[in-house]
Design an enzyme around this catalytic site. Structure first.
Site, PDB file in Angstrom:
ATOM      1  N   SER A 116       0.838  -1.190   0.000  1.00  0.00           N
ATOM      2  CA  SER A 116       0.000   0.000   0.000  1.00  0.00           C
ATOM      3  C   SER A 116       0.877   1.246   0.000  1.00  0.00           C
ATOM      4  O   SER A 116       1.677   1.439  -0.918  1.00  0.00           O
ATOM      5  CB  SER A 116      -0.964  -0.034   1.197  1.00  0.00           C
ATOM      6  OG  SER A 116      -1.950   0.955   1.078  1.00  0.00           O
ATOM      7  N   GLU A 212      -2.375  -2.840  -7.479  1.00  0.00           N
ATOM      8  CA  GLU A 212      -3.506  -2.977  -6.555  1.00  0.00           C
ATOM      9  C   GLU A 212      -3.859  -1.600  -6.016  1.00  0.00           C
ATOM     10  O   GLU A 212      -3.077  -0.658  -6.130  1.00  0.00           O
ATOM     11  CB  GLU A 212      -3.162  -3.947  -5.415  1.00  0.00           C
ATOM     12  CG  GLU A 212      -2.067  -3.473  -4.460  1.00  0.00           C
ATOM     13  CD  GLU A 212      -2.555  -2.534  -3.353  1.00  0.00           C
ATOM     14  OE1 GLU A 212      -3.714  -2.656  -2.930  1.00  0.00           O
ATOM     15  OE2 GLU A 212      -1.758  -1.672  -2.921  1.00  0.00           O
ATOM     16  N   HIS A 277      -5.478  -5.278  -0.661  1.00  0.00           N
ATOM     17  CA  HIS A 277      -6.098  -4.944   0.617  1.00  0.00           C
ATOM     18  C   HIS A 277      -7.185  -5.904   1.067  1.00  0.00           C
ATOM     19  O   HIS A 277      -7.737  -5.727   2.160  1.00  0.00           O
ATOM     20  CB  HIS A 277      -6.679  -3.530   0.549  1.00  0.00           C
ATOM     21  CG  HIS A 277      -5.651  -2.450   0.591  1.00  0.00           C
ATOM     22  ND1 HIS A 277      -4.858  -2.139  -0.494  1.00  0.00           N
ATOM     23  CD2 HIS A 277      -5.262  -1.600   1.590  1.00  0.00           C
ATOM     24  CE1 HIS A 277      -4.048  -1.144  -0.173  1.00  0.00           C
ATOM     25  NE2 HIS A 277      -4.272  -0.806   1.079  1.00  0.00           N
TER      26      HIS A 277
END
Length: 307
Positions: A116, A212, A277
């Protein structure tokens, strides 16, 4: 392909540093992750600012200088075999301005774990050739509670040769057929796009790229893809692994967007890969040489990512 720098894999008894590079950490969640690390035989040390919270901006885990000092101290201290991020959030970019990146990338190699917002740190070390780990972080209790997520992370850190297909177990499927090989790069889409034009911009020349993101509406994902397309970023990519785009307006709409914006690149591409996630988050070795067989929907390592 540039030289690949391989850190040492983890072993029982290794001391590892836990840092907060971005958002604030909930202590109860951190304790769950620390307990698991100890069960794996590791000796985790929590750096001083991990449980801090910025007085003015509560979305920050303490001020930039404190987070940067923790990261530098952990990375340069030879007693730590790895630096494990506690969570993502936002602000690793702010911390970069407080660090001497040349000092960090010239230090002895060690493992970095996170995903992330941690993508911006991956970019720094990947550009220097170092293999890093994109996977569940220490306070990611929902992900670590999923057996497949937990087992993959441990296998990659301790016994990477035991992994025969980085896409398994999953329902990964072919989006564009073909085969490509190169280093596995990438991470969070928004972070990659926000790095364009900065000194730490990731250059994916001949790479297999995994993408992502979380909490982005489809029109915003469209804007991010388009920004990278207009910058010519995707022109250098050899293959794509489309991970989870969690909390978007619907997986069907994201898939439509991928077909519209990325399929015309006509490079091997797989989708529905549980990297990101969602609770099932398969750890992968960024920077490692891999082979993407999009027709068979497999992603294999050409060699061990760690020594």
């Amino acid at each position: 392909m540039d030289e690949v720098r391989k850190p040492r894999r983890l072993r029982v008894g290794d001391r590892v540093a836990v840092v907060a590079t971005s958002g604030p950490v909930v202590e109860a969640r951190l304790e769950v992750g620390l307990k698991l690390l100890r069960e794996w035989g590791l000796d985790p040390v929590v750096m001083p600012s991990v449980l801090a919270r910025h007085e003015v901006f509560p979305y920050l885990a303490g001020d930039d200088a404190a987070r940067a000092k923790d990261f530098r101290d952990a990375w340069l201290d030879p007693q730590y075999q790895a630096v494990l991020c506690a969570r993502g959030g936002y602000a690793a970019q702010r911390m970069l301005q407080q660090l001497d990146l040349a000092e960090l990338t010239s230090a002895p190699d060690k493992l970095l774990l996170g995903f992330s917002d941690v993508t911006v740190l991956h970019e720094v070390f990947l550009s220097a050739g170092l293999v890093t780990v994109h996977g569940p972080m220490v306070a990611a209790v929902e992900q670590l509670a999923v057996e497949a997520s937990r087992d993959r992370l441990r296998a990659l850190l301790f016994e990477p040769e035991s992994i025969t297909d980085l896409l398994a177990p999953s329902a990964a499927r072919t989006l564009v057929s073909g085969r490509a090989e190169g280093r596995l790069l990438g991470g969070n889409l928004a972070m990659l796009a926000s790095s364009l034009g900065t000194p730490t911009e990731l250059r994916p020349d001949g790479a297999i790229v995994v993408l992502e993101d979380v909490g982005e509406d489809v029109y915003r994902l469209d804007r991010l893809f388009t920004q990278l397309l207009r910058a010519g970023w995707f022109d250098r990519v050899a293959g794509l692994v489309i991970g989870d785009f969690t909390e978007a307006e619907g997986p069907g709409r994201v898939e439509d967007l991928v077909h519209d914006r990325l399929a015309p690149l006509a490079i091997p591409m797989v989708g529905q890969v549980p990297v990101g996630h969602a609770d099932l988050n398969l750890a992968v070795p960024l920077g490692a040489p891999v082979v993407l067989d999009a027709t068979a929907a497999t992603l294999t390592m050409s060699e061990s990512p760690f020594i």
